[in-house]
Design an enzyme around this catalytic site. Structure first.
Site, PDB file in Angstrom:
ATOM      1  N   HIS A 189       0.824  -1.203   0.000  1.00 31.66           N
ATOM      2  CA  HIS A 189       0.000   0.000   0.000  1.00 31.66           C
ATOM      3  C   HIS A 189       0.859   1.254   0.000  1.00 31.66           C
ATOM      4  CE1 HIS A 189      -4.225  -1.600   1.148  1.00 31.66           C
ATOM      5  NE2 HIS A 189      -4.182  -1.190  -0.082  1.00 31.66           N
ATOM      6  N   ARG A 296      -9.922 -10.365  -7.276  1.00 29.83           N
ATOM      7  CA  ARG A 296      -9.474 -11.465  -6.419  1.00 29.83           C
ATOM      8  C   ARG A 296     -10.430 -11.557  -5.229  1.00 29.83           C
ATOM      9  NH1 ARG A 296      -5.112  -7.943  -7.054  1.00 29.83           N
ATOM     10  NH2 ARG A 296      -3.385  -8.655  -8.373  1.00 29.83           N
ATOM     11  N   ARG A 332     -13.020 -13.554 -10.079  1.00 29.81           N
ATOM     12  CA  ARG A 332     -12.368 -14.869 -10.075  1.00 29.81           C
ATOM     13  C   ARG A 332     -12.821 -15.661  -8.859  1.00 29.81           C
ATOM     14  NH1 ARG A 332      -5.940 -15.006  -9.537  1.00 29.81           N
ATOM     15  NH2 ARG A 332      -6.474 -14.553  -7.360  1.00 29.81           N
ATOM     16  N   GLU A 431      -3.141 -20.121 -17.048  1.00 31.80           N
ATOM     17  CA  GLU A 431      -1.926 -19.954 -16.255  1.00 31.80           C
ATOM     18  C   GLU A 431      -1.155 -21.257 -16.094  1.00 31.80           C
ATOM     19  OE1 GLU A 431      -3.192 -18.555 -12.379  1.00 31.80           O
ATOM     20  OE2 GLU A 431      -5.111 -19.588 -12.600  1.00 31.80           O
ATOM     21  N   ASP A 455       1.890 -17.010 -13.042  1.00 35.07           N
ATOM     22  CA  ASP A 455       1.976 -18.465 -12.894  1.00 35.07           C
ATOM     23  C   ASP A 455       2.347 -19.152 -14.198  1.00 35.07           C
ATOM     24  OD1 ASP A 455       1.683 -19.007 -10.217  1.00 35.07           O
ATOM     25  OD2 ASP A 455      -0.494 -19.019 -10.268  1.00 35.07           O
ATOM     26  N   CYS A 502      -4.129 -10.561 -17.291  1.00 31.11           N
ATOM     27  CA  CYS A 502      -4.228  -9.922 -15.981  1.00 31.11           C
ATOM     28  C   CYS A 502      -2.977 -10.117 -15.145  1.00 31.11           C
ATOM     29  CB  CYS A 502      -5.454 -10.439 -15.229  1.00 31.11           C
ATOM     30  SG  CYS A 502      -5.441 -12.218 -14.922  1.00 31.11           S
TER      31      CYS A 502
END
Length: 570
Positions: A189, A296, A332, A431, A455, A502
């Site tokens: 952050h 996510r 997702r 992925e 991935d 993505c």
């Protein structure tokens, strides 16, 4: 010194060095019930004071807070109010007779360790948020007061072991022109805040950074990740010119924010953002994002003792869909296992967890849990355009089985007449190499692909990108990885389904024209990266991008590919 540039820009000034002391346990054992009650009260009062401090920061007229700062502070309020944290702290005070200080340190350390163990960079970076709220509460438990006020001079460059989100939000931008930290990551952050404020920043500089002294003359390059200490006149002169050039470029990016991402010869490109909760949507809108390419869902499942029920999940997804303001949201389904462990879901130890029981494999095996999530997502689709994306797909049977369960979820909503959209698109993450190679088969089953390069690269090259000894082998420009990406894009086009990306590669300016030339029409990335990628797209043609792609695909090594891409993008 070298680190990771996380917020571009040039800062020139004097160092202000901050060295923090880690919270320390006192080892005191409480003697009786009176002391136990007093320590619980001390904790509760400290939480109240921590919340009041955040409220004071939000309402400060001296700090130039933007919507991203407010969103992060509101996230901290939610974390501090998490009943699970209080439950765990009180349990340690009552059952183990620990002081509020020791209980809070141990609970915070447990949460931080959980998130730091994750392979997903974004989720790992969230450990800093929990450490931040832990430190904020500890400050009041130990009555040390607010230690955040520091006397900065104009043109100060902060040098620190690490900066919490609170530290970064409260930096006086009238005086501080940049920061460098010993630790940190691209997705922390602190990095996100630095980008949103236009504050040059370099993280992960290593131990050498803390050899810098107060008032050393510093040049900080937030693009290359370089930190110069007491440089010579030639470097100072060169960076003065670069600084002026960057400021001009920053103004250009502000102007393109609201322009459509269309190439000079008329090719329309979609630029989306990756998010983890509804609060991230503020930054998406501020940076000209056209929606969410990856939502996510794991954050909702972390740091708790039970699975969230359908109603809680529905509200979580609905909030994001509403805040997307009619723009598309790709959700997702849960990607747990591997590095993402839930304390209340007892996964057996595995020799190779990243190759084991995780993501869609868990969802298909735990059908009841999967249906709950799918029903919640479907219900949220009544409030705006939603797509569902399945992670970690390796074969066509997994897609078919997931779609059957999705149909069961729809039927369970139809029977009692619960509203949901009839136009929910279904897609998959590409992925795993087997999915990329058989994209022609998988394309017949879904509405879209989204390439997860992180991935895909890791599995294709057999490289654990978290293993420092071999991270140099983690290379998205490897010809083998590029050929898999190209095949996915070509098969998507051949079967008339759209293909997005993505993974981190989507936000890499070096890869933009290459991917565009391959035929990629949808890029999803961190919101702060969108303006720079858009600027590349609108200042180039699809025809040029195709020429670049064709040239790259004739090359036999990533070294040649990277050198060529650097040359043509200068």
């Amino acid at each position: 010194m070298k680190g990771i540039g996380v917020s571009p820009g040039i800062a020139i000034g004097r160092a202000f060095v901050i060295k923090k002391n880690a919270p320390a346990t006192n080892g005191i054992i409480l003697k009786n019930q009176v002391e136990i009650v007093a320590e619980i009260e001390r904790f509760d009062i400290s939480v109240t004071n921590a919340l009041a401090e955040i409220d004071a920061i939000k309402n400060s007229s001296q700090l130039m807070l933007n919507d991203d700062d407010i969103a992060i502070l509101e996230t901290q309020v939610e974390l501090i109010n998490d009943p699970q944290i209080r439950e765990d702290v009180v349990a340690k005070i009552e059952a183990e007779r620990k002081t509020a200080n020791d209980a809070m340190i141990e609970v915070t350390a447990g949460i931080v360790a959980l998130f730091e163990s994750m392979n997903d960079e974004y989720m790992r970076a969230r450990s800093a948020d929990f450490q931040d709220i832990g430190n904020r509460i500890l400050k009041y438990i130990n009555r040390t007061g607010d230690t955040s006020n520091r006397s900065f001079e104009p043109d100060t460059i902060v040098i620190a072991d690490d900066l919490t989100p609170s530290d970064t939000i409260t930096l006086d931008l009238n005086l501080v022109t940049g920061f460098a930290t010993q630790a940190g990551s691209r997705t922390s952050h602190a990095a996100i805040i630095a980008k949103s404020k236009g504050l040059p920043a370099v993280v992960a500089c290593g131990d050498e950074l803390m050899t810098i002294n107060h008032n050393d003359f510093i040049i900080l390059d937030g693009l290359s990740g370089s930190v110069y200490v007491n440089p010579g006149e030639d470097i100072i002169s060169r960076y003065s010119v670069k600084s002026a050039s960057f400021r001009h470029q920053a103004e250009v990016l502000k102007m393109v924010k609201d322009k459509p991402a269309i190439t000079a010869d008329g090719k329309q490109v979609t630029l989306l953002a990756n998010i983890s909760d509804a609060d991230d949507l503020t930054m998406v809108h501020d940076n000209g994002g056209e929606g969410v390419g990856l939502f996510r869902t794991e954050m909702l499942f972390m740091d708790r003792d039970t699975f969230p029920d359908e109603e809680e999940q529905f509200e979580f997804y609905k909030k994001a869909v509403l805040q997307a303001k009619g723009k598309p949201v790709v959700i997702r389904t849960i990607d747990i296992g591997g590095d993402k462990h839930l304390s209340y879901f007892n996964l057996l130890p595995e020799l190779n967890p990243f190759l084991g029981y995780r993501a869609i494999r868990i969802s298909l095996d735990q059908e009841g849990l999967f249906i709950v999530q799918l029903k919640a997502i479907l219900r949220a689709s009544a409030f705006g355009p939603v797509s569902i994306m399945f992670p970690m797909i390796s074969n066509v049977k997994e897609i078919r089985d997931a779609k059957l369960i999705l149909n069961k979820a729809k039927n369970e909503l139809l029977e009692p007449g619960v509203a949901f959209s009839n136009d929910v698109k279904v897609g998959i993450m590409i992925e795993i190499p087997s999915a990329a190679v058989t994209a022609d088969i998988l394309a017949k089953e879904v509405d879209f692909f989204s390439i997860g390069t992180n991935d895909l690269c890791q599995y294709t090259l057999a490289v654990d990108r978290m293993n420092e000894k071999i991270t140099h082998l983690y290379d998205p420009f490897n010809p083998g990885v590029l050929r898999l990406i190209l095949n996915v894009i070509e098969q998507g086009r051949a079967h008339n389904i759209h293909v997005g990306m993505c993974g981190e590669m989507a936000s890499d300016p070096l890869a933009t024209l290459l991917l565009l030339g391959m035929g990629l029409e949808e890029f999803s990335m961190s919101a702060a990266s969108i303006p720079a990628i858009k600027n590349i797209i609108i200042n180039n043609s699809e025809a040029r991008a195709k020429q670049i792609s064709q040239q790259v695909m004739t090359m036999d090594s990533s070294e040649k590919i990277i050198a060529y891409l650097k040359e043509i993008t200068q």
